[in-house]
Design a protein around this motif. Structure first.
Motif, PDB file in Angstrom:
ATOM      1  N   ILE A  89       0.855  -1.184   0.000  1.00  0.00           N
ATOM      2  CA  ILE A  89       0.000   0.000   0.000  1.00  0.00           C
ATOM      3  C   ILE A  89       0.895   1.238   0.000  1.00  0.00           C
ATOM      4  CG2 ILE A  89      -1.843   1.220   1.192  1.00  0.00           C
ATOM      5  CD1 ILE A  89      -2.601  -1.479   2.489  1.00  0.00           C
ATOM      6  N   VAL A  90       0.757   2.044  -1.047  1.00  0.00           N
ATOM      7  CA  VAL A  90       1.564   3.254  -1.194  1.00  0.00           C
ATOM      8  C   VAL A  90       0.733   4.431  -0.706  1.00  0.00           C
ATOM      9  CG1 VAL A  90       2.925   4.664  -2.789  1.00  0.00           C
ATOM     10  CG2 VAL A  90       2.676   2.195  -3.200  1.00  0.00           C
ATOM     11  N   CYS A  91       1.168   5.068   0.381  1.00  0.00           N
ATOM     12  CA  CYS A  91       0.387   6.099   1.047  1.00  0.00           C
ATOM     13  C   CYS A  91       1.036   7.472   0.939  1.00  0.00           C
ATOM     14  CB  CYS A  91       0.204   5.768   2.527  1.00  0.00           C
ATOM     15  SG  CYS A  91      -0.870   4.357   2.848  1.00  0.00           S
ATOM     16  N   GLY A  92       0.175   8.482   0.835  1.00  0.00           N
ATOM     17  CA  GLY A  92       0.627   9.865   0.891  1.00  0.00           C
ATOM     18  C   GLY A  92       0.436  10.398   2.287  1.00  0.00           C
ATOM     19  N   GLY A  93      -0.250  11.568   2.415  1.00  0.00           N
ATOM     20  CA  GLY A  93      -0.333  12.164   3.737  1.00  0.00           C
ATOM     21  C   GLY A  93      -1.714  12.626   4.154  1.00  0.00           C
ATOM     22  N   GLY A  94      -2.759  12.417   3.355  1.00  0.00           N
ATOM     23  CA  GLY A  94      -4.090  12.904   3.708  1.00  0.00           C
ATOM     24  C   GLY A  94      -5.049  11.781   4.018  1.00  0.00           C
ATOM     25  N   ASN A  95      -6.357  12.064   3.861  1.00  0.00           N
ATOM     26  CA  ASN A  95      -7.369  11.060   4.165  1.00  0.00           C
ATOM     27  C   ASN A  95      -7.305   9.865   3.235  1.00  0.00           C
ATOM     28  OD1 ASN A  95      -8.402  12.409   6.356  1.00  0.00           O
ATOM     29  ND2 ASN A  95     -10.036  13.424   5.217  1.00  0.00           N
ATOM     30  N   ASN A  96      -6.828  10.076   2.002  1.00  0.00           N
ATOM     31  CA  ASN A  96      -6.654   8.947   1.097  1.00  0.00           C
ATOM     32  C   ASN A  96      -5.635   7.965   1.671  1.00  0.00           C
ATOM     33  OD1 ASN A  96      -5.282   8.043  -1.956  1.00  0.00           O
ATOM     34  ND2 ASN A  96      -7.482   7.911  -1.642  1.00  0.00           N
ATOM     35  N   ALA A  97      -4.581   8.505   2.251  1.00  0.00           N
ATOM     36  CA  ALA A  97      -3.600   7.656   2.933  1.00  0.00           C
ATOM     37  C   ALA A  97      -4.222   6.981   4.140  1.00  0.00           C
ATOM     38  CB  ALA A  97      -2.397   8.490   3.359  1.00  0.00           C
ATOM     39  N   GLY A  98      -5.133   7.695   4.820  1.00  0.00           N
ATOM     40  CA  GLY A  98      -5.823   7.089   5.953  1.00  0.00           C
ATOM     41  C   GLY A  98      -6.591   5.846   5.537  1.00  0.00           C
ATOM     42  N   ASP A  99      -7.264   5.922   4.385  1.00  0.00           N
ATOM     43  CA  ASP A  99      -7.945   4.732   3.855  1.00  0.00           C
ATOM     44  C   ASP A  99      -6.950   3.597   3.653  1.00  0.00           C
ATOM     45  OD1 ASP A  99     -10.212   6.344   3.745  1.00  0.00           O
ATOM     46  OD2 ASP A  99     -10.062   6.690   1.585  1.00  0.00           O
ATOM     47  N   GLY A 100      -5.772   3.936   3.149  1.00  0.00           N
ATOM     48  CA  GLY A 100      -4.740   2.935   2.912  1.00  0.00           C
ATOM     49  C   GLY A 100      -4.258   2.288   4.193  1.00  0.00           C
ATOM     50  N   TYR A 101      -4.074   3.102   5.235  1.00  0.00           N
ATOM     51  CA  TYR A 101      -3.626   2.545   6.512  1.00  0.00           C
ATOM     52  C   TYR A 101      -4.707   1.673   7.145  1.00  0.00           C
ATOM     53  CZ  TYR A 101       0.869   4.923   6.861  1.00  0.00           C
ATOM     54  OH  TYR A 101       2.184   5.311   6.673  1.00  0.00           O
ATOM     55  N   VAL A 102      -5.983   2.030   6.957  1.00  0.00           N
ATOM     56  CA  VAL A 102      -7.060   1.152   7.434  1.00  0.00           C
ATOM     57  C   VAL A 102      -6.984  -0.196   6.726  1.00  0.00           C
ATOM     58  CG1 VAL A 102      -9.557   0.800   7.429  1.00  0.00           C
ATOM     59  CG2 VAL A 102      -8.628   3.017   8.103  1.00  0.00           C
ATOM     60  N   VAL A 151      -1.484  -0.942  -3.966  1.00  0.00           N
ATOM     61  CA  VAL A 151      -2.646  -0.113  -3.643  1.00  0.00           C
ATOM     62  C   VAL A 151      -2.213   1.343  -3.683  1.00  0.00           C
ATOM     63  CG1 VAL A 151      -4.370   0.484  -1.914  1.00  0.00           C
ATOM     64  CG2 VAL A 151      -3.681  -1.907  -2.204  1.00  0.00           C
ATOM     65  N   ASP A 152      -2.878   2.112  -4.512  1.00  0.00           N
ATOM     66  CA  ASP A 152      -2.585   3.537  -4.645  1.00  0.00           C
ATOM     67  C   ASP A 152      -3.449   4.315  -3.663  1.00  0.00           C
ATOM     68  OD1 ASP A 152      -2.292   6.201  -5.415  1.00  0.00           O
ATOM     69  OD2 ASP A 152      -3.582   5.977  -7.175  1.00  0.00           O
ATOM     70  N   ALA A 153      -2.832   4.780  -2.569  1.00  0.00           N
ATOM     71  CA  ALA A 153      -3.503   5.633  -1.579  1.00  0.00           C
ATOM     72  C   ALA A 153      -2.663   6.894  -1.374  1.00  0.00           C
ATOM     73  CB  ALA A 153      -3.698   4.881  -0.269  1.00  0.00           C
ATOM     74  N   LEU A 154      -2.211   7.449  -2.488  1.00  0.00           N
ATOM     75  CA  LEU A 154      -1.290   8.587  -2.443  1.00  0.00           C
ATOM     76  C   LEU A 154      -2.000   9.929  -2.253  1.00  0.00           C
ATOM     77  CD1 LEU A 154       1.418   7.939  -5.180  1.00  0.00           C
ATOM     78  CD2 LEU A 154       1.844   8.679  -2.838  1.00  0.00           C
ATOM     79  N   LEU A 155      -2.919  10.252  -3.158  1.00  0.00           N
ATOM     80  CA  LEU A 155      -3.414  11.630  -3.231  1.00  0.00           C
ATOM     81  C   LEU A 155      -4.930  11.769  -3.144  1.00  0.00           C
ATOM     82  CD1 LEU A 155      -1.024  12.901  -6.056  1.00  0.00           C
ATOM     83  CD2 LEU A 155      -0.887  13.416  -3.610  1.00  0.00           C
ATOM     84  N   LEU A 191      -4.305  10.406  10.821  1.00  0.00           N
ATOM     85  CA  LEU A 191      -3.307  10.110  11.851  1.00  0.00           C
ATOM     86  C   LEU A 191      -3.765   8.939  12.710  1.00  0.00           C
ATOM     87  CD1 LEU A 191      -0.742  10.760  13.431  1.00  0.00           C
ATOM     88  CD2 LEU A 191      -2.056  12.462  14.741  1.00  0.00           C
ATOM     89  N   SER A 192      -5.047   8.920  13.073  1.00  0.00           N
ATOM     90  CA  SER A 192      -5.571   7.801  13.873  1.00  0.00           C
ATOM     91  C   SER A 192      -5.419   6.477  13.135  1.00  0.00           C
ATOM     92  CB  SER A 192      -7.047   8.052  14.202  1.00  0.00           C
ATOM     93  OG  SER A 192      -7.207   9.228  14.962  1.00  0.00           O
ATOM     94  N   ALA A 193      -5.700   6.496  11.830  1.00  0.00           N
ATOM     95  CA  ALA A 193      -5.582   5.272  11.036  1.00  0.00           C
ATOM     96  C   ALA A 193      -4.126   4.809  10.971  1.00  0.00           C
ATOM     97  CB  ALA A 193      -6.119   5.520   9.632  1.00  0.00           C
TER      98      ALA A 193
END
Length: 515
Positions: free
Chosen positions: A68-81, A137-141, A109-111
């Motif tokens: 899972i490739v994560c950025g820094g916003g809520n899209n990344a939060g979905d990725g961390y979930v 998994v694209d959870a960048l932007l 941040l919570s995710a």
């Protein structure tokens, strides 16, 4: 979550299409008025994406890694979930973090903290990372992108695209503008995308279909009351709904009740365009079809389709007496831009009859040579992007950068109903329609239709629908769906080599209720 109940794809996708701002408004209404916590929506999004990943790539259950490739916003939060869920279920999973992780806040941040507590391995992004297997998994932007992709994320996107691995995009492929369907500098090319709460209009037109792959949707169990609070400005057209506008045939009907379409075109060397338009009009239910064309084409027309009433004309003056009988005119297929075509267009427009304008008819209009704008409301314009650019006096790139704005501007400038052709064809209603500002988007069609004569067939389809009593807006919406759906059926034998004439027998089957 009951995936089978809410996860939708293909023709089951919602009809309402939203911009990023409208989806944020839906999100806000759900939180403020329905008491839905933002983190609850994030958890649902992560679970929906994870379940879709398992559905599309069952080898994950046998040990295929999830990256899972994560950025820094809520899209990344979905990725961390997603990462937490995968870890909890014993799947091989890791996160590649792009950008400064210290900037996380709120639900994202919570995710992230929860994923770290669950023991998810997080690796800082580097182009030196080598991946030989797995599902990306694209959870960048996500949809929060407001300008061109920044350098760090652009580097990550190019790295991701170079990997020969399947990709699931969360909410929207990173770098794709959710409002316009254009690439903002660089974009992830996904195999599958899953959109949440409101289906983003940019997924289905412009380069969206190339970038997004197969599109799925999940409403995250947001109540219907939320959707009633937020309007949308574009809707996905459904063939089944549009077909309901077609008048039923009565036992006492005769050919005169189903209209008379005249196709005007087919200059020297271009007779086939007019012939295909005429045949399409006949197969889509017009009671009578005639064609005014160059005299040299008459023998070929009659031998190919003896039902056509073909007449050779050499000037606008010869055309004039022929214009009394038709109820609908189709101008443009093979019309050319020589004086012959210009005279015919000028003469035809004087009749004030419902009219479909395509190809060189549009080019002459854009030059102001024949018809002054605005046009009548009973006209349909069918430009492809280059023709649209000429009508607007701008570049092709400007049209494709925002197809929604382009089709709306053509409609406002010329006054007619407008179909902007291409992947995700758009329909702008004429001024007489209810909800006239709401655009229609046709999500049928395929790359096999990128071949000569397809627009000519569409013009004939539209003429037949006008002849049977549909308004310009109704005809445009049904016609573009009929045409594109016929293209999908024809392409079942292979996209490469599909010809425009392949659609004509299929059109008859579809308009009679067959698929």
């Amino acid at each position: 979550m009951n995936t089978k109940r809410r996860l939708r794809c293909g023709d089951d996708l919602p009809t309402a299409l939203y911009t990023a701002a409208q989806v944020r408004e839906l999100d806000s209404v759900a939180i403020a008025q329905q008491g839905m916590a933002g983190f609850t929506l994030m958890r649902r999004a992560g679970r929906a994406a994870f379940e879709l990943l398992l559905q599309c790539w069952p080898a994950v259950a046998e040990g295929l890694p999830i990256i899972i490739v994560c950025g820094g916003g809520n899209n990344a939060g979905d990725g961390y979930v997603m990462a937490s869920i995968a870890k909890q279920h014993g799947y091989a999973v890791q996160v590649i973090q792009v950008g400064d992780a210290s900037r996380f806040e709120g639900d994202a941040l919570s995710a992230r903290q929860r994923a770290l507590q669950d023991g998810v391995l997080v690796q800082t992004f580097s182009t030196a990372i080598v991946l030989e297997e797995g599902v990306l998994v694209d959870a960048l932007l996500g949809t929060g992108l407001s300008g061109e992709v920044r350098a760090t994320h652009c580097e990550a996107i190019h790295w991701l695209n170079q990997l020969d691995l399947p990709v699931l995009a969360v909410d929207i492929p990173s770098g794709l503008c959710s409002d316009t369907g254009r690439v903002l500098g660089a974009a992830v090319y996904a195999d599958v995308s899953i959109s949440f709460i409101g289906l983003k209009q940019g997924l289905l037109t412009g380069v969206g279909p190339d970038v997004a792959g197969d599109v799925y949707f999940d409403d995250l169990a947001v109540p219907s009351a939320v959707y009633a609070e937020v309007d949308f400005c574009c809707e996905r057209l459904l063939l089944s709904k549009s077909l309901a506008n077609l008048p039923a045939r009565l036992a006492t009907d005769h050919k005169g009740r189903h209209g008379h379409v005249m196709v005007i075109g087919g200059d020297t060397g271009m007779g086939g365009a007019a012939l295909m338009a005429a045949q399409a009009a006949a197969r889509c239910g017009a009671g009578l079809v005639s064609c005014a064309t160059q005299p040299a084409h008459i023998a070929a027309f009659i031998s190919r389709c003896p039902e056509l009433m073909a007449t050779g004309v050499v000037s606008g003056q010869e055309l004039e007496p022929l214009l009394q009988r038709p109820t609908v005119l189709v101008l443009g297929p093979g019309l050319g831009q020589r004086p012959w075509g210009e005279q015919l267009l000028q003469q035809a427009y004087k009749t004030e009859k419902p009219m479909v304008l395509d190809a060189d008819a549009l080019n002459m209009i854009s030059e102001g040579r024949v018809v002054k704008s605005p046009l009548r409301s009973n006209c349909i314009l069918t430009p492809h992007p280059k023709e649209a650019a000429r009508l607007l006096g701008c570049s092709l790139n400007e049209v494709q950068a925002n197809r929604f704005a382009a089709v709306a501007e053509i409609q406002q400038r010329y006054g007619a109903t407008v179909i902007l052709k291409g992947a995700g064809s758009l329909v702008a209603n004429g001024p007489d329609a209810l909800n006239s500002d709401r655009l229609g988007l046709c999500s049928y069609g395929n790359p096999g239709m990128a071949t000569a004569g397809m627009g000519d067939v569409l013009s004939g389809v539209l003429g037949a629908l006008l002849a049977q009593g549909l308004s310009a807006n109704e005809a445009a919406r049904l016609g573009v769906c009929l045409h594109a759906y016929a293209g999908d059926i024809a392409a079942q034998q292979g996209m490469c080599g599909t010809m425009a004439s392949d659609l004509i027998p299929v059109l008859r089957r579809i308009i009679n209720g067959g698929r």
